[in-house]
Every structure is written in C-alpha cells, then in structure tokens.
Motif scaffolding. Structure first.
Motif, PDB file in Angstrom:
ATOM      1  N   ARG A 288       0.831  -1.203   0.000  1.00 24.57           N
ATOM      2  CA  ARG A 288       0.000   0.000   0.000  1.00 24.57           C
ATOM      3  C   ARG A 288       0.868   1.256   0.000  1.00 24.57           C
ATOM      4  O   ARG A 288       0.564   2.226  -0.703  1.00 24.57           O
ATOM      5  N   ARG A 289       1.925   1.244   0.757  1.00 22.88           N
ATOM      6  CA  ARG A 289       2.799   2.413   0.815  1.00 22.88           C
ATOM      7  C   ARG A 289       3.477   2.673  -0.527  1.00 22.88           C
ATOM      8  O   ARG A 289       3.566   3.807  -0.992  1.00 22.88           O
ATOM      9  N   ILE A 290       3.973   1.624  -1.132  1.00 23.16           N
ATOM     10  CA  ILE A 290       4.638   1.775  -2.427  1.00 23.16           C
ATOM     11  C   ILE A 290       3.661   2.284  -3.482  1.00 23.16           C
ATOM     12  O   ILE A 290       4.010   3.080  -4.353  1.00 23.16           O
ATOM     13  N   ALA A 291       2.403   1.833  -3.380  1.00 23.90           N
ATOM     14  CA  ALA A 291       1.396   2.231  -4.374  1.00 23.90           C
ATOM     15  C   ALA A 291       0.862   3.638  -4.140  1.00 23.90           C
ATOM     16  O   ALA A 291       0.564   4.361  -5.099  1.00 23.90           O
ATOM     17  N   GLU A 292       0.750   4.065  -2.871  1.00 26.31           N
ATOM     18  CA  GLU A 292       0.061   5.318  -2.575  1.00 26.31           C
ATOM     19  C   GLU A 292       0.971   6.474  -2.164  1.00 26.31           C
ATOM     20  O   GLU A 292       0.576   7.630  -2.302  1.00 26.31           O
ATOM     21  N   LEU A 293       2.166   6.162  -1.680  1.00 28.67           N
ATOM     22  CA  LEU A 293       3.029   7.220  -1.157  1.00 28.67           C
ATOM     23  C   LEU A 293       4.296   7.347  -2.005  1.00 28.67           C
ATOM     24  O   LEU A 293       5.095   6.406  -2.085  1.00 28.67           O
ATOM     25  N   PRO A 294       4.485   8.491  -2.659  1.00 25.28           N
ATOM     26  CA  PRO A 294       5.665   8.677  -3.515  1.00 25.28           C
ATOM     27  C   PRO A 294       6.980   8.463  -2.778  1.00 25.28           C
ATOM     28  O   PRO A 294       7.955   8.009  -3.361  1.00 25.28           O
ATOM     29  N   MET A 295       7.012   8.792  -1.484  1.00 23.02           N
ATOM     30  CA  MET A 295       8.258   8.673  -0.721  1.00 23.02           C
ATOM     31  C   MET A 295       8.761   7.243  -0.673  1.00 23.02           C
ATOM     32  O   MET A 295       9.964   6.997  -0.591  1.00 23.02           O
ATOM     33  N   TYR A 296       7.838   6.262  -0.710  1.00 24.81           N
ATOM     34  CA  TYR A 296       8.247   4.867  -0.669  1.00 24.81           C
ATOM     35  C   TYR A 296       8.516   4.306  -2.058  1.00 24.81           C
ATOM     36  O   TYR A 296       9.225   3.310  -2.197  1.00 24.81           O
ATOM     37  N   ALA A 297       7.952   4.919  -3.069  1.00 25.96           N
ATOM     38  CA  ALA A 297       8.180   4.450  -4.432  1.00 25.96           C
ATOM     39  C   ALA A 297       9.478   5.005  -5.012  1.00 25.96           C
ATOM     40  O   ALA A 297       9.967   4.528  -6.031  1.00 25.96           O
ATOM     41  N   SER A 298      10.059   6.035  -4.370  1.00 24.98           N
ATOM     42  CA  SER A 298      11.274   6.661  -4.881  1.00 24.98           C
ATOM     43  C   SER A 298      12.496   5.801  -4.587  1.00 24.98           C
ATOM     44  O   SER A 298      12.481   4.924  -3.726  1.00 24.98           O
ATOM     45  N   ALA A 299      13.565   6.113  -5.311  1.00 32.81           N
ATOM     46  CA  ALA A 299      14.815   5.372  -5.136  1.00 32.81           C
ATOM     47  C   ALA A 299      15.404   5.594  -3.754  1.00 32.81           C
ATOM     48  O   ALA A 299      16.153   4.748  -3.245  1.00 32.81           O
ATOM     49  N   ALA A 300      15.070   6.743  -3.134  1.00 34.09           N
ATOM     50  CA  ALA A 300      15.637   7.062  -1.824  1.00 34.09           C
ATOM     51  C   ALA A 300      15.230   6.047  -0.765  1.00 34.09           C
ATOM     52  O   ALA A 300      15.948   5.834   0.210  1.00 34.09           O
ATOM     53  N   SER A 301      14.068   5.419  -0.942  1.00 34.16           N
ATOM     54  CA  SER A 301      13.591   4.457   0.053  1.00 34.16           C
ATOM     55  C   SER A 301      14.135   3.053  -0.179  1.00 34.16           C
ATOM     56  O   SER A 301      13.960   2.176   0.662  1.00 34.16           O
ATOM     57  N   GLY A 302      14.772   2.823  -1.318  1.00 33.72           N
ATOM     58  CA  GLY A 302      15.361   1.519  -1.585  1.00 33.72           C
ATOM     59  C   GLY A 302      14.369   0.527  -2.177  1.00 33.72           C
ATOM     60  O   GLY A 302      13.292   0.897  -2.663  1.00 33.72           O
ATOM     61  N   SER A 303      14.730  -0.749  -2.125  1.00 30.40           N
ATOM     62  CA  SER A 303      13.908  -1.804  -2.704  1.00 30.40           C
ATOM     63  C   SER A 303      12.687  -2.094  -1.836  1.00 30.40           C
ATOM     64  O   SER A 303      12.541  -1.574  -0.730  1.00 30.40           O
ATOM     65  N   ARG A 304      11.803  -2.971  -2.359  1.00 32.91           N
ATOM     66  CA  ARG A 304      10.617  -3.361  -1.591  1.00 32.91           C
ATOM     67  C   ARG A 304      11.021  -4.036  -0.291  1.00 32.91           C
ATOM     68  O   ARG A 304      10.378  -3.832   0.748  1.00 32.91           O
ATOM     69  N   ASP A 305      12.084  -4.819  -0.337  1.00 30.45           N
ATOM     70  CA  ASP A 305      12.534  -5.508   0.870  1.00 30.45           C
ATOM     71  C   ASP A 305      12.958  -4.506   1.946  1.00 30.45           C
ATOM     72  O   ASP A 305      12.671  -4.708   3.128  1.00 30.45           O
ATOM     73  N   VAL A 306      13.598  -3.413   1.515  1.00 28.46           N
ATOM     74  CA  VAL A 306      14.003  -2.375   2.464  1.00 28.46           C
ATOM     75  C   VAL A 306      12.776  -1.724   3.085  1.00 28.46           C
ATOM     76  O   VAL A 306      12.707  -1.495   4.300  1.00 28.46           O
TER      77      VAL A 306
END
Length: 398
Positions: free
Chosen positions: A33-51
């Motif tokens: 949900r975070r990756i889909a709805e929040l740009p901060m988690y979809a950006s490269a700064a947040s790392g991979s899904r595992d991170v």
C-alpha cells in the motif's frame, strides 16, 4: 510507557499474540500500500521493496513494544524524523505514512480482539486510550525531530550558498570556478544580470525575504550577508525585467541600495559588484534604490576611482569648497547643459529656469575652475571631473 496499567498491558499482549499468525501477511499489505500510494516509498531514496518491508516491520514492532511496556523512549521516532528530513522527504508524506500505519495496526488489533473468544470491550477501550496517547507522543516526537533537522539542513545550505556567492563575486575567481559555481547555484553563464549592494548594520538583513519577492516576478537571485552589506546577484532573464526588479527592491528596502548596470556575462559579476558598491557609498538618499548609469564616461571614472577623485579635486578646485547647496546647484546646471547638448535654452527647460540663468551659472563655473567650456579640452576635463564627483564617493576634504 510508565503510565501503562498492567491490565492494559496484558490486553495488548493478548491481542498481539492473536495477530502473530497473520503478521507477515499484514506487513506485506502495508508495504504494498505504501509503495502504491506514497511517492516517498516508491522513490529510489527508500530503496527496494525488501528495504521498505523491513522499515514497516520495525515500525509495527515498535508500536507493539510500546503497548506492552517493553519500550518507553522516543529515540526511534526522533531518528526516523531526522532521517526523513535528511532524505528530503516531505513532512506531509511522512505524517501520512505515520497515521496510516497506526490506523492499519489498530484495525488489525480490533479484528484480532473480536476473534472468539472476544476480548471484553472495556479492555479494548482502555487499550484504545493508550494507543491514542502513544499516537500523539510519537507523532509529536517525529514532527519535532523532522523540523529541527530540516532547519539545520536549511541553515547549512544557506551558509553554503552564501559562500558560493562570495566566491562568485570575488575578483580572484577563475573562469572554471565560475562555471562550477554557476551550475551549483543554477545560474546561466550568459544571460542578463545585475548585482545589488544594500547597506546593513550589525548583520541585519536590509532586504527581508527579497529573494521570495523577486522569485514571484520570475527573477531568481542569490545572496550573501556580509558585515557591512547584503550583496546579491539577480538573474533577470531579459533586460526588460530590470525595472521590475528595481521596483521590488525599492518596495522592500529598509535602507540605501546600490545596483550595478545590467551586464551579460556572469564572470563580470565582480566588476558589477564594484559599481554597485560605488553607488551605495555615494548614495544621495533621495530614492532608496539607485542604479549605476551605464555610460562610457561613468564607466571610465569608475575603472580608476582613486585617480578620478584626485582629478575631480584638481579640476573643480574651489567649486568643491562652496557651500553644498551652491556647489550642487552649479554641478546640476553643468550636467543639464551637457545632457541638453550644450544648449542653454534646453538646459533651462530641464532645470525650469531662464536660459540666461544657465549661462550665468556656467560662467561662474568657468571663473572658479579657471577653465573654459568653449575650449574642447578644458570642457572635457570639467565634464569628466563632474562625472567623477557625482558618480563616486566624495573624497575627504583636505
């Protein structure tokens, strides 16, 4: 949390125990949900899904530890706030994620509490009170740490920008360094610029928020507050914006401001600063903002100000010893006569006086200086000396 009562802690432990079998799946849903709805988690700064998954899991377990009394400090929330500020993530996105997380955890806890045998409603009400208090305390710590770190970053960047501006305006800066600084400050190497020097005392900003006001009229600017003046470089884009920029400076100036003539090569910024400072030093105080008049004669006297000042004293001589009102009237008449092409009638119209009055004043200048305005060489000396006196800071009286 020291105020957590034992019964509420036991309730939290029971609910969390029931959530354990489905915890991994819940963390998966929260991550997606975070990756889909929040740009901060979809950006490269947040790392991979595992991170992101590990970050979400750590936050959830921290909530569990607080509810069960195993953690009583706010250091994790403070570290998270500082980290997000350092990453340049928006506070709004951070708070959205924070609130979303607490909402998702609480919904899952309610669902677990309703699983037969259901946990008594009174116990869950007490737990909700603890959850609410925890939400506020952690949120406050998160916001405070984020804002504090963001302020430190902002001040650090402003100091760095000020240092870059200082180097850019230095006469010893190489062309290669100018090119590098222009890229860092996002300035074009070729364009339309002016340099500003505004008088200040005790490090006070004489043009508060001027960068924002200029940005509103599409004039980017960079500034450096020195001990004696606030200096800045304005990127006008086109010469037509010069008047707009001067108007903004005039409306927000709290003291005298000197402005260089418009120039087109960024590497000439130190030269322009010298002219802006000259205008500031001889500021007449009539208008808050004065711009150096870009004429060949003015530029000539400004290129060697010390020599031009000496020449003005030598040529004008006793004229400079007259009372200020009388002296300025004669020099103003001479300037008007030059601007009128040597026509006494035209100069009289500019000065709103009779042409014979103009001639009389010019004759007085000739008598005092011992030079004739009809002799080309002597006239040139008087005109150059007049420019030096009006465009440069006045030399001290002997």
């Amino acid at each position: 949390m020291s105020s957590t009562v034992p019964t509420t802690t036991r309730t939290a432990e029971r609910v969390i125990e029931r959530m354990t079998p489905g915890l991994h799946a819940m963390l998966d849903r929260m991550t997606d949900r975070r990756i889909a709805e929040l740009p901060m988690y979809a950006s490269a700064a947040s790392g991979s899904r595992d991170v992101v998954w590990k970050l979400v899991a750590a936050n959830v377990h921290e909530v569990f530890d607080r509810l069960t009394g195993r953690r009583d400090d706010l250091s994790a929330a403070e570290r998270s706030g500082r980290l997000r500020a350092q990453q340049g993530l928006a506070l709004a996105d951070l708070l959205t994620s924070f609130r979303m997380g607490y909402d998702e955890v609480w919904e899952a806890m309610i669902a677990a509490a309703r699983t037969p045998p259901a946990i008594p409603a009174d116990d869950m009400v007490d737990l909700s009170h603890l959850m609410f208090r925890l939400h506020n305390q952690v949120g406050d710590a998160l916001i405070h740490a984020y804002r504090e770190e963001a302020q430190h970053i902002l001040l650090s960047r402003e100091r760095e920008r000020a240092a870059l501006v200082n180097v850019l305006l230095s006469e010893t800066t190489s062309v290669g360094t100018v090119i590098e600084i222009a890229g860092m400050l996002r300035l074009p190497m070729d364009g339309t610029f002016v340099v500003v020097a505004a008088a200040t005392t005790l490090g006070q900003d004489p043009l508060p928020r001027v960068d924002s006001y200029l940005s509103a009229v599409d004039v980017p600017s960079v500034w450096h507050l020195r001990q004696d003046a606030l200096v800045g470089l304005l990127s006008l884009g086109t010469a037509a914006r010069n008047a707009v920029a001067l108007d903004v400076l005039a409306r927000h100036a709290t003291g005298p401001v000197g402005v260089s003539p418009v120039f087109e090569l960024l590497r000439r910024a130190p030269w322009a600063l010298g002219l802006a400072e000259l205008v500031l030093q001889r500021h007449g105080g009539v208008d808050p903002v004065e711009q150096f008049q870009d004429t060949p004669m003015n530029v000539l006297v400004a290129s060697a100000p010390s020599a031009a000042q000496d020449a003005a004293r030598t040529v004008l001589g006793g004229l400079l010893d007259l009372p200020a009102e009388r002296r300025d009237m004669l020099l103003q008449t001479l300037t008007a006569w030059v601007e009128a092409g040597g026509s006494a009638p035209a100069a009289g119209k500019l000065l709103r006086c009779h042409q014979n009055t103009v001639r009389h004043r010019l004759h007085r200048i000739e008598l005092i200086t011992g030079r004739s305005l009809t002799h080309p060489g002597e006239c040139a000396e008087i005109v150059a000396a007049c420019h030096a006196w009006t465009q440069l800071p006045h030399p001290p009286q002997p």
